[in-house]
Design a protein around this motif. Structure first.
Motif, PDB file in Angstrom:
ATOM      1  N   SER A 121       0.853  -1.188   0.000  1.00 26.81           N
ATOM      2  CA  SER A 121       0.000   0.000   0.000  1.00 26.81           C
ATOM      3  C   SER A 121       0.888   1.237   0.000  1.00 26.81           C
ATOM      4  CB  SER A 121      -0.916   0.001   1.230  1.00 26.81           C
ATOM      5  OG  SER A 121      -1.696   1.166   1.271  1.00 26.81           O
ATOM      6  N   PHE A 122       0.963   1.899  -1.143  1.00 25.72           N
ATOM      7  CA  PHE A 122       1.817   3.068  -1.278  1.00 25.72           C
ATOM      8  C   PHE A 122       1.042   4.374  -1.112  1.00 25.72           C
ATOM      9  CE2 PHE A 122       3.415  -0.238  -4.254  1.00 25.72           C
ATOM     10  CZ  PHE A 122       4.449  -0.667  -3.450  1.00 25.72           C
ATOM     11  N   GLU A 123      -0.279   4.273  -1.106  1.00 28.47           N
ATOM     12  CA  GLU A 123      -1.105   5.474  -1.029  1.00 28.47           C
ATOM     13  C   GLU A 123      -1.531   5.781   0.395  1.00 28.47           C
ATOM     14  OE1 GLU A 123      -4.746   7.526  -3.553  1.00 28.47           O
ATOM     15  OE2 GLU A 123      -4.241   5.413  -3.843  1.00 28.47           O
ATOM     16  N   ILE A 124      -1.882   4.752   1.170  1.00 24.66           N
ATOM     17  CA  ILE A 124      -2.213   4.945   2.579  1.00 24.66           C
ATOM     18  C   ILE A 124      -1.255   4.101   3.411  1.00 24.66           C
ATOM     19  CG2 ILE A 124      -4.628   5.403   2.046  1.00 24.66           C
ATOM     20  CD1 ILE A 124      -5.305   2.624   3.055  1.00 24.66           C
ATOM     21  N   ASN A 125      -0.966   4.548   4.629  1.00 22.46           N
ATOM     22  CA  ASN A 125       0.028   3.840   5.435  1.00 22.46           C
ATOM     23  C   ASN A 125      -0.549   2.537   5.989  1.00 22.46           C
ATOM     24  OD1 ASN A 125      -1.292   4.361   8.036  1.00 22.46           O
ATOM     25  ND2 ASN A 125      -0.639   6.477   7.750  1.00 22.46           N
ATOM     26  N   ASN A 126       0.351   1.682   6.460  1.00 20.34           N
ATOM     27  CA  ASN A 126      -0.047   0.344   6.891  1.00 20.34           C
ATOM     28  C   ASN A 126      -0.950   0.353   8.118  1.00 20.34           C
ATOM     29  OD1 ASN A 126       1.329  -1.016   4.859  1.00 20.34           O
ATOM     30  ND2 ASN A 126       3.246  -1.039   6.007  1.00 20.34           N
ATOM     31  N   VAL A 127      -0.766   1.321   9.005  1.00 16.19           N
ATOM     32  CA  VAL A 127      -1.606   1.379  10.209  1.00 16.19           C
ATOM     33  C   VAL A 127      -3.059   1.616   9.827  1.00 16.19           C
ATOM     34  CG1 VAL A 127      -2.062   2.643  12.345  1.00 16.19           C
ATOM     35  CG2 VAL A 127       0.299   2.163  11.664  1.00 16.19           C
ATOM     36  N   ARG A 128      -3.268   2.559   8.930  1.00 13.74           N
ATOM     37  CA  ARG A 128      -4.636   2.847   8.501  1.00 13.74           C
ATOM     38  C   ARG A 128      -5.230   1.669   7.733  1.00 13.74           C
ATOM     39  NH1 ARG A 128      -6.436   7.713   4.377  1.00 13.74           N
ATOM     40  NH2 ARG A 128      -8.659   7.238   4.360  1.00 13.74           N
ATOM     41  N   LEU A 129      -4.422   1.038   6.875  1.00 13.59           N
ATOM     42  CA  LEU A 129      -4.906  -0.118   6.129  1.00 13.59           C
ATOM     43  C   LEU A 129      -5.255  -1.265   7.068  1.00 13.59           C
ATOM     44  CD1 LEU A 129      -5.414  -1.633   3.475  1.00 13.59           C
ATOM     45  CD2 LEU A 129      -2.973  -2.210   3.442  1.00 13.59           C
ATOM     46  N   ALA A 130      -4.382  -1.525   8.043  1.00 15.28           N
ATOM     47  CA  ALA A 130      -4.655  -2.590   9.007  1.00 15.28           C
ATOM     48  C   ALA A 130      -5.912  -2.288   9.811  1.00 15.28           C
ATOM     49  CB  ALA A 130      -3.454  -2.774   9.935  1.00 15.28           C
ATOM     50  N   LYS A 131      -6.151  -1.023  10.117  1.00 14.06           N
ATOM     51  CA  LYS A 131      -7.363  -0.646  10.842  1.00 14.06           C
ATOM     52  C   LYS A 131      -8.602  -0.958  10.012  1.00 14.06           C
ATOM     53  CE  LYS A 131      -9.856   3.407  12.564  1.00 14.06           C
ATOM     54  NZ  LYS A 131      -9.850   4.886  12.665  1.00 14.06           N
ATOM     55  N   ILE A 132      -8.540  -0.655   8.713  1.00 15.27           N
ATOM     56  CA  ILE A 132      -9.673  -0.950   7.836  1.00 15.27           C
ATOM     57  C   ILE A 132      -9.933  -2.452   7.781  1.00 15.27           C
ATOM     58  CG2 ILE A 132     -10.455  -0.897   5.430  1.00 15.27           C
ATOM     59  CD1 ILE A 132      -8.942   1.748   5.123  1.00 15.27           C
ATOM     60  N   MET A 133      -8.874  -3.232   7.596  1.00 18.98           N
ATOM     61  CA  MET A 133      -9.039  -4.680   7.466  1.00 18.98           C
ATOM     62  C   MET A 133      -9.488  -5.310   8.778  1.00 18.98           C
ATOM     63  SD  MET A 133      -5.816  -5.682   4.983  1.00 18.98           S
ATOM     64  CE  MET A 133      -6.553  -7.243   4.522  1.00 18.98           C
ATOM     65  N   LEU A 134      -9.003  -4.785   9.898  1.00 22.11           N
ATOM     66  CA  LEU A 134      -9.440  -5.310  11.191  1.00 22.11           C
ATOM     67  C   LEU A 134     -10.918  -5.022  11.416  1.00 22.11           C
ATOM     68  CD1 LEU A 134      -8.758  -6.666  13.866  1.00 22.11           C
ATOM     69  CD2 LEU A 134      -8.045  -4.458  14.764  1.00 22.11           C
ATOM     70  N   THR A 135     -11.371  -3.837  11.000  1.00 20.30           N
ATOM     71  CA  THR A 135     -12.803  -3.513  11.108  1.00 20.30           C
ATOM     72  C   THR A 135     -13.628  -4.448  10.234  1.00 20.30           C
ATOM     73  OG1 THR A 135     -12.266  -1.188  11.528  1.00 20.30           O
ATOM     74  CG2 THR A 135     -14.513  -1.680  10.816  1.00 20.30           C
ATOM     75  N   GLN A 136     -13.155  -4.714   9.030  1.00 16.42           N
ATOM     76  CA  GLN A 136     -13.863  -5.643   8.149  1.00 16.42           C
ATOM     77  C   GLN A 136     -13.839  -7.061   8.707  1.00 16.42           C
ATOM     78  OE1 GLN A 136     -11.551  -4.887   4.630  1.00 16.42           O
ATOM     79  NE2 GLN A 136     -13.009  -3.384   3.829  1.00 16.42           N
ATOM     80  N   PHE A 137     -12.747  -7.417   9.354  1.00 17.24           N
ATOM     81  CA  PHE A 137     -12.625  -8.751   9.933  1.00 17.24           C
ATOM     82  C   PHE A 137     -13.586  -8.928  11.112  1.00 17.24           C
ATOM     83  CE2 PHE A 137     -10.401 -11.680  12.902  1.00 17.24           C
ATOM     84  CZ  PHE A 137     -10.364 -12.805  12.091  1.00 17.24           C
ATOM     85  N   ALA A 138     -13.666  -7.910  11.970  1.00 18.01           N
ATOM     86  CA  ALA A 138     -14.539  -7.979  13.138  1.00 18.01           C
ATOM     87  C   ALA A 138     -15.987  -7.649  12.804  1.00 18.01           C
ATOM     88  CB  ALA A 138     -14.037  -7.022  14.219  1.00 18.01           C
TER      89      ALA A 138
END
Length: 719
Positions: free
Chosen positions: A472-489
């Motif tokens: 992910s070169f456009e958004i940082n990994n912390v924000r991306l991980a937050k999105i995926m964790l929300t989708q996961f939960a």
């Protein structure tokens, strides 16, 4: 039946064992080389040495945990085997050129005490090294530092303690000791099969469908029974003293199809569980070995053929590079990883790590199931092993050589189609599945939620065991991980912080990694990282978000479309050669808001659409009174040609997309009439009339311009 009820109770107990908080032995992300004299050298290791994985199959269930740090960093200076050889020659160090490693005399053992003169192995791909005599391991930079120290101090060996890792905290030490105690507790409580009553031993074999495996074979491999969980216990003996380093517990669960489902749990946890089961039984002079996907298959092969047989610790999910030195002694490696198409694909991938010239593969088929099943059917396992085909292939082949492969694809259409999505059934209907070695191009309007959608698409596959690398070169990994964790939960965790640790622990179990790049990057650096990640972590899916950030570091004097074509060609070549699916996000050209995107809307679309196996477009119809309606359109599908479009509903609370219920937007509510046949008929007529009026109103609007390239398909989709 008696054994079925016993089996069910045993599975429940095993799951309780598997969910315990076993804390792995700490493996340092980098090593510090402490000089015994004046100075302290420290060089960080770019990539983690130990590979992780996650694999789910109909008959085997595995749950594997990665290190807490799941980022994939680019090596500071990628090393080549030529560089390694040149450096060793410059230091007057002799070496043997092995299959996947260079064999070097160990510098951590006194010359007079060395059992084997070449017991230090240097990985040709990464430069990582392992000393089999002392179990010292580290990066290529660490080995260089050690050699420099030896030369400066005029020493002929170094103490193994010269490589020091980060000191463990008190909590980590306590947890590691507790883990070791757990290994000893389970092992001492387990019962060898020789001490079981004959009827009890036969009952256990019936549970696991291994009635053809003799007690003598189980004893030779030191397999035991852990009665509290009704589980088989497979030991891990390793190190110079062949001490007990860990255990794998295997339970069996029956199904309606009379097929047993196996559930595994390991101590220590799987990211530090590097056992080649059966390796202590291999002689120093053995030159041939059969590599299997699980322990039961190794038992079957060894008993039926008499050949040395070892099992991978994580099935066909991955082959950790740390195990490659232990396979260097074999001139011939026969890979029999199972009887399905997934094991066949894994065999071809692993043969590249092991060396194509010495590997041969057992092709799955009706007459060649997995070893334990072949033994149960009375098949000739020796003949199956001898009929394995060489992994090295010539540039030109005939249909005779391809005939079995073609039949395998026809007979296993579901497995050939790839991994199915669980959240996007309509996508399964069109694309049929997610396949290795393909290139997917994904586009959509700015602000339509491309990253959010593709993160859920990748998360869906990752939850099913597809090892995934995010760039992910456009958004940082912390924000991306937050999105995926929300989708996961499937919920906003900021409103339920007390549940964060619960969902974070589960999310951490996924085989998910992130590149640490951000902003504009050079394509060569990105490809180097991807290649190392595929080698070390057996990555099956790489997501690049997005292509435009690959072009910023290139030569400005070169035409930007030529640069883009070069980058797309590089990703296409990588996907094919690495047998890894690459999903490439590309921004579209500027289009009018009231026009739908098409394949021609992709920025620089000629090369992208030609090279891509799949083209996906996230369509968004702008509405004034409410949020825009989204839909996913597949405009290219090289696998079987099916294309189509289906609507999506965005659920903001969980940042997920769902397919709406069919027809929920088509009919309006109608005031109910008195219950009679005439009333019911009038209600139906009213509904039909309203639908017709809505369609008529749409057709009276100014027609949109249709791209000729879209053809009749776009016309049908608009209607």
């Amino acid at each position: 039946m008696m054994w079925r009820s016993w089996l069910q109770r045993g599975t429940t107990c095993l799951l309780q064992v598997a969910t315990r908080r076993f804390v792995p032995q700490r493996h340092c992300p980098s090593l510090s080389v402490t000089l015994l004299t004046q100075r302290l050298l420290h060089r960080p290791c770019g990539l983690q040495l130990h590979s992780k994985g996650h694999f789910l199959a109909p008959s085997w269930t595995r749950a594997y945990k990665k290190d807490a740090k799941s980022t994939v960093e680019l090596p500071v200076s990628p090393i080549t085997v030529t560089d390694i050889k040149h450096y060793l020659r410059s230091k007057d160090i002799s070496f043997h050129d092995g299959y996947s490693c260079l064999h070097v005399p160990s510098i951590f053992v006194q010359p007079g005490a060395r059992k084997d003169s070449f017991s230090l192995f240097v990985d040709k791909t990464t430069g990582q090294f392992l000393c089999k005599d002392t179990l010292v391991e580290g990066s290529w930079e660490d080995l260089q530092d050690c050699l420099e120290v030896m030369q400066a101090e005029e020493q002929d060996f170094l103490s193994p303690h010269v490589l020091l890792g980060y000191p463990e905290s008190v909590e980590e030490q306590e947890e590691r000791e507790r883990e070791l105690r757990e290994v000893q507790r389970i092992w001492s409580s387990s019962v060898p099969f020789s001490e079981l009553q004959e009827d009890e031993a036969q009952l256990v074999k019936t549970m696991f469908q291994i009635t053809k495996i003799s007690n003598a074979t189980l004893k030779r491999f030191s397999v035991r029974l852990f009665k509290p969980t009704k589980s088989l216990v497979f030991p891990w003996f390793g190190g110079p003293d062949s001490s007990l380093k860990g255990l794998k517990l295997l339970s069996a669960q029956s199904s309606d199809t009379d097929r047993v489902t196996y559930n595994e749990a390991t101590v220590p946890r799987n990211h530090s569980y590097h056992n080649l089961f059966g390796l202590p039984l291999v002689g120093r002079m053995d030159s041939e070995v059969v590599l299997t996907g699980n322990e039961l298959d190794s038992l079957a092969v060894s008993q039926a053929t008499g050949l040395p047989s070892v099992a991978l610790p994580r099935g066909v999910s991955c082959l950790p590079p740390i195990l490659l030195p232990y396979l260097e002694q074999f001139k011939r490696v026969k890979l029999w990883l199972g009887g399905d198409m997934r094991s066949w694909e894994a065999s071809k991938i692993f043969s590249r790590k092991l060396g194509l010239r010495r590997c041969s593969l057992v092709r799955p088929g009706e007459d060649r199931p997995c070893p334990v099943e072949a033994l149960a059917r009375g098949k000739n396992l020796s003949h199956i092993v001898q009929s394995s085909i060489p992994a090295a292939h010539k540039s030109i082949v005939s249909f005779r050589q391809l005939r079995d492969d073609v039949y395998g694809e026809l007979a296993n259409t579901e497995q050939v189609a790839g991994v199915k999505w669980s959240r996007f059934q309509e996508l399964n209907r069109i694309l049929k599945g997610h396949r290795k070695g393909e290139l997917t191009v994904f586009t959509g309007p700015t602000g339509s939620g491309k990253t959010t959608f593709i993160s859920e698409l990748a998360l869906d596959l990752c939850m099913q065991g597809v090892n995934t690398l995010w760039g992910s070169f456009e958004i940082n990994n912390v924000r991306l991980a937050k999105i995926m964790l929300t989708q996961f939960a499937m919920q906003r965790l900021e409103e339920n912080l007390e549940q964060y640790d619960f969902w974070a622990d589960k999310f951490e179990e996924l085989p998910l990694y992130f590149m640490t790049f951000h902003g504009q990057q050079n394509i060569k650096a990105v490809l180097d990282t991807m290649q190392h990640a595929v080698y070390l972590y057996d990555i099956n899916h790489v997501i690049i978000d997005n292509l435009q950030f690959m072009m910023g570091q290139e030569n400005l004097s070169v035409d930007k479309f030529a640069v883009q074509d070069h980058i797309i060609g590089a990703f296409r070549k990588f996907a094919t050669n690495s047998s890894c699916h690459v999903t490439l996000i590309i921004h579209p050209r500027k289009e009018e808001d009231d026009r739908e995107l098409q394949t021609a809307s992709i920025f620089g679309s000629a090369k992208a659409s030609q090279e891509a196996d799949n083209v996906l477009i996230l369509q968004e119809k702008k509405l004034v009174t409410c949020p825009g309606r989204r839909s996913l359109q597949v405009t290219k599908n090289r696998f079987d040609g099916d294309v189509g479009i289906f609507p999506l509903d965005f659920i903001k609370s969980s940042l997920t997309f769902a397919t709406p219920i069919k027809g929920k937007h088509k009919l309006r509510k109608v005031t109910p009439k008195p219950e009679s046949e005439e009333g019911e008929g009038s209600e139906v007529v009213v509904k039909k009339d309203e639908v017709k009026k809505e369609k008529a109103a749409k057709t009276t609007k100014t027609p949109r311009t249709v791209n000729p390239a879209a053809g009749n398909e776009s016309m049908q989709q608009q209607v």
